[in-house]
Design an enzyme around this catalytic site. Structure first.
Site, short mmCIF file in Angstrom:
data_model
loop_
_atom_site.label_atom_id
_atom_site.label_comp_id
_atom_site.label_asym_id
_atom_site.label_seq_id
_atom_site.Cartn_x
_atom_site.Cartn_y
_atom_site.Cartn_z
N TYR A 48 0.85 -1.19 0.00
CA TYR A 48 0.00 0.00 0.00
C TYR A 48 0.89 1.25 0.00
O TYR A 48 1.53 1.58 0.97
CB TYR A 48 -0.96 0.03 1.19
CG TYR A 48 -1.93 -1.13 1.25
CD1 TYR A 48 -2.22 -1.90 0.11
CD2 TYR A 48 -2.58 -1.48 2.43
CE1 TYR A 48 -3.10 -2.97 0.17
CE2 TYR A 48 -3.47 -2.54 2.49
CZ TYR A 48 -3.72 -3.29 1.36
OH TYR A 48 -4.58 -4.35 1.42
N PRO A 195 -15.57 -4.90 2.62
CA PRO A 195 -16.89 -5.35 3.10
C PRO A 195 -18.03 -4.42 2.69
O PRO A 195 -19.20 -4.82 2.74
CB PRO A 195 -16.72 -5.34 4.63
CG PRO A 195 -15.67 -4.30 4.88
CD PRO A 195 -14.71 -4.43 3.72
N ARG A 198 -16.27 -1.79 -1.77
CA ARG A 198 -15.47 -0.62 -2.20
C ARG A 198 -16.33 0.63 -2.28
O ARG A 198 -16.17 1.47 -3.17
CB ARG A 198 -14.76 -0.90 -3.54
CG ARG A 198 -13.83 -2.13 -3.50
CD ARG A 198 -13.08 -2.32 -4.79
NE ARG A 198 -12.36 -3.59 -4.84
CZ ARG A 198 -11.13 -3.79 -4.39
NH1 ARG A 198 -10.45 -2.81 -3.85
NH2 ARG A 198 -10.56 -4.98 -4.48
N GLY A 199 -17.30 0.73 -1.40
CA GLY A 199 -18.16 1.90 -1.31
C GLY A 199 -19.52 1.68 -1.95
O GLY A 199 -20.48 2.36 -1.60
N1 LIG Z 1 -6.11 -8.52 1.06
C1 LIG Z 1 -6.39 -7.83 -0.02
O1 LIG Z 1 -6.03 -8.20 -1.14
C2 LIG Z 1 -7.15 -6.53 0.11
C3 LIG Z 1 -7.73 -5.94 -1.01
C4 LIG Z 1 -8.46 -4.76 -0.84
C5 LIG Z 1 -8.57 -4.20 0.43
N2 LIG Z 1 -7.98 -4.79 1.50
C6 LIG Z 1 -8.10 -4.23 2.86
O2 LIG Z 1 -9.46 -4.10 3.20
C7 LIG Z 1 -9.73 -2.77 3.61
C8 LIG Z 1 -11.18 -2.39 3.30
O3 LIG Z 1 -11.49 -2.59 1.94
P1 LIG Z 1 -11.67 -1.38 0.91
O4 LIG Z 1 -11.18 -0.14 1.50
O5 LIG Z 1 -11.12 -1.87 -0.37
O6 LIG Z 1 -13.25 -1.34 0.65
P2 LIG Z 1 -14.52 -1.03 1.56
O7 LIG Z 1 -14.16 -1.00 2.98
O8 LIG Z 1 -15.56 -1.97 1.09
O9 LIG Z 1 -14.95 0.42 1.04
C9 LIG Z 1 -14.14 1.55 1.13
C10 LIG Z 1 -14.81 2.67 0.38
O10 LIG Z 1 -16.08 2.96 0.98
C11 LIG Z 1 -16.14 4.32 1.40
N3 LIG Z 1 -16.84 4.31 2.71
C12 LIG Z 1 -16.41 3.79 3.86
N4 LIG Z 1 -17.35 3.91 4.82
C13 LIG Z 1 -18.39 4.53 4.24
C14 LIG Z 1 -19.68 4.93 4.72
N5 LIG Z 1 -20.05 4.69 5.95
N6 LIG Z 1 -20.52 5.55 3.84
C15 LIG Z 1 -20.14 5.77 2.55
N7 LIG Z 1 -18.95 5.40 2.05
C16 LIG Z 1 -18.08 4.79 2.89
C17 LIG Z 1 -14.69 4.77 1.50
O11 LIG Z 1 -14.56 6.15 1.21
P3 LIG Z 1 -13.88 7.17 2.25
O12 LIG Z 1 -12.49 6.67 2.53
O13 LIG Z 1 -13.86 8.45 1.49
O14 LIG Z 1 -14.76 7.17 3.46
C18 LIG Z 1 -14.03 3.95 0.39
O15 LIG Z 1 -14.20 4.57 -0.86
C19 LIG Z 1 -8.68 -1.94 2.88
O16 LIG Z 1 -8.48 -0.68 3.49
C20 LIG Z 1 -7.47 -2.85 2.98
O17 LIG Z 1 -6.85 -2.68 4.24
C21 LIG Z 1 -7.29 -5.96 1.35
#
Ligand SMILES: NC(=O)c1ccc[n+]([C@@H]2O[C@H](COP(=O)([O-])OP(=O)(O)OC[C@H]3O[C@@H](n4cnc5c(N)ncnc54)[C@H](OP(=O)(O)O)[C@@H]3O)[C@@H](O)[C@H]2O)c1
Length: 319
Positions: A48, A195, A198-199
């Site tokens: 990252y 979860p 991705r938004g």
């Molecule tokens: N192991 C892997 O290969 C892998 C791959 C992907 C991700 N990950 C990990 O998983 C974590 C979470 O996944 P992710 O960030 O990809 O996706 P996510 O948690 O499903 O969604 C994140 C997105 O949702 C928005 N968001 C968050 N809370 C919100 C709310 N209450 N209302 C409206 N929008 C909201 C965020 O925007 P804002 O930031 O602007 O709030 C961001 O754009 C990552 O940070 C990473 O640490 C791991």
């Protein structure tokens, strides 16, 4: 391993979803304040940034180290700031562990995941190497990400796997047929990444959304305009359920995951303090068996248009 019911994904603070509206100082504050919201399990990775996300997380957790659990990941070959492929060779894993410890500013990594299975390195060698790092006190526990069930079993036989982290949400059900039953059988925890889809599952992304350069959703088939339209039915249902309960769609999406099993710990990502608190509030949201069954039936009926990763990246998952 005992962690908070919901963790914090820190990736988006440094990459993945376009330019960060907040400052470095804001991100440190989001991470530190999360402890007050009951969120004490943080997720980062060497890739990252690369590197800068671990540095940010390390700086942020320094004053709260004894109250939190830190997970990071190895497994990429990073050259000139870019991933040029996979690398889980034992010598490389050891070097990465030392570099992660330094960037995070900690004495031990609570959970060290292999980010993607490396087809060129037997999983037994990877598990054995992480076992050696545990012996050396540099790592506490071993995890795998986007692993297939056979590889998971082989790894677990060599060195116990504490957690699997893979994409899982209302619109990504891939772990259900094999991985979740294997985790249940072997006593392995499961950490759903993305979860909130991705938004998408928060209802904040409408079909006319466009994604800037540097926003990975621009390359994900599910986020192409026609697929976003086709996928609205699910999010409309989530929104209606949320309105009926006086909660938010993000909380419904997380409550659905929490209801699957007590050993499932989602790590929603956000750069905003208010969203962090909103997401943490999902632990207070109860979905009845009927509501969950309705969601499951709708998701099965409408399906999901578009893959969850680009064609090239789909080849790296599930092995
Ligand atoms: N192991 C892997 O290969 C892998 C791959 C992907 C991700 N990950 C990990 O998983 C974590 C979470 O996944 P992710 O960030 O990809 O996706 P996510 O948690 O499903 O969604 C994140 C997105 O949702 C928005 N968001 C968050 N809370 C919100 C709310 N209450 N209302 C409206 N929008 C909201 C965020 O925007 P804002 O930031 O602007 O709030 C961001 O754009 C990552 O940070 C990473 O640490 C791991």
């Amino acid at each position: 391993m005992q962690v908070s019911a919901i963790g914090l994904g820190c990736m988006g603070m440094s990459q993945g979803y376009g330019s960060n509206p907040g400052t470095h100082h804001d991100m440190v504050s989001v991470i530190r304040t999360s402890v007050d919201a009951g969120v004490t399990f943080f997720d980062t990775a060497e890739i990252y940034g690369p590197f800068v996300n671990e540095e940010l997380v390390g700086e942020a957790v320094a004053p709260i180290r004894d109250q939190i659990q830190l997970a990071t990941k190895f497994g990429w070959d990073i050259q000139d700031g870019k991933s040029v492929g996979l690398n889980s060779r034992p010598e490389h894993i050891k070097k990465v562990a030392d570099a992660c410890l330094q960037r995070l500013g900690v004495e031990t990594i609570d959970l060290f995941y292999q980010h993607r299975v490396d087809p060129n390195v037997p999983i037994e060698d990877v598990a054995g190497t992480v076992g050696e790092l545990v012996q050396a006190g540099k790592v506490k526990r071993f995890g795998l990400s986007e692993v297939g069930a056979d590889t998971l079993r082989k790894a677990h036989t060599t060195y116990p796997v504490t957690a699997v982290q893979s994409e899982y949400s209302l619109w990504t059900r891939d772990p259900e047929p094999e991985i979740l039953p294997t985790c249940a059988e072997l006593g392995i925890g499961f950490v759903p990444f993305s979860p909130l889809g991705r938004g998408f599952l928060t209802g904040a992304i409408d079909p006319s959304a466009s994604f800037s350069q540097g926003d990975m959703r621009a390359t994900i088939p599910r986020f192409q305009a026609e697929n976003l339209s086709a996928n609205q039915a699910l999010v409309n249902h989530v929104r209606a359920l949320a309105e009926a309960q006086g909660v938010t769609p993000a909380q419904v999406a997380l409550a659905w995951l929490l209801a699957q099993a007590p050993w499932i710990v989602p790590i929603p990502g956000t750069r905003s303090l208010s969203r962090l608190k909103e997401n943490a509030g999902a632990t207070e949201v109860g979905l009845s068996a009927d509501e969950r069954a309705d969601l499951d039936a709708l998701a099965a009926r409408v399906g999901v248009a578009g893959d969850r990763y680009s064609e090239a990246h789909m080849k790296l998952v599930g092995h």
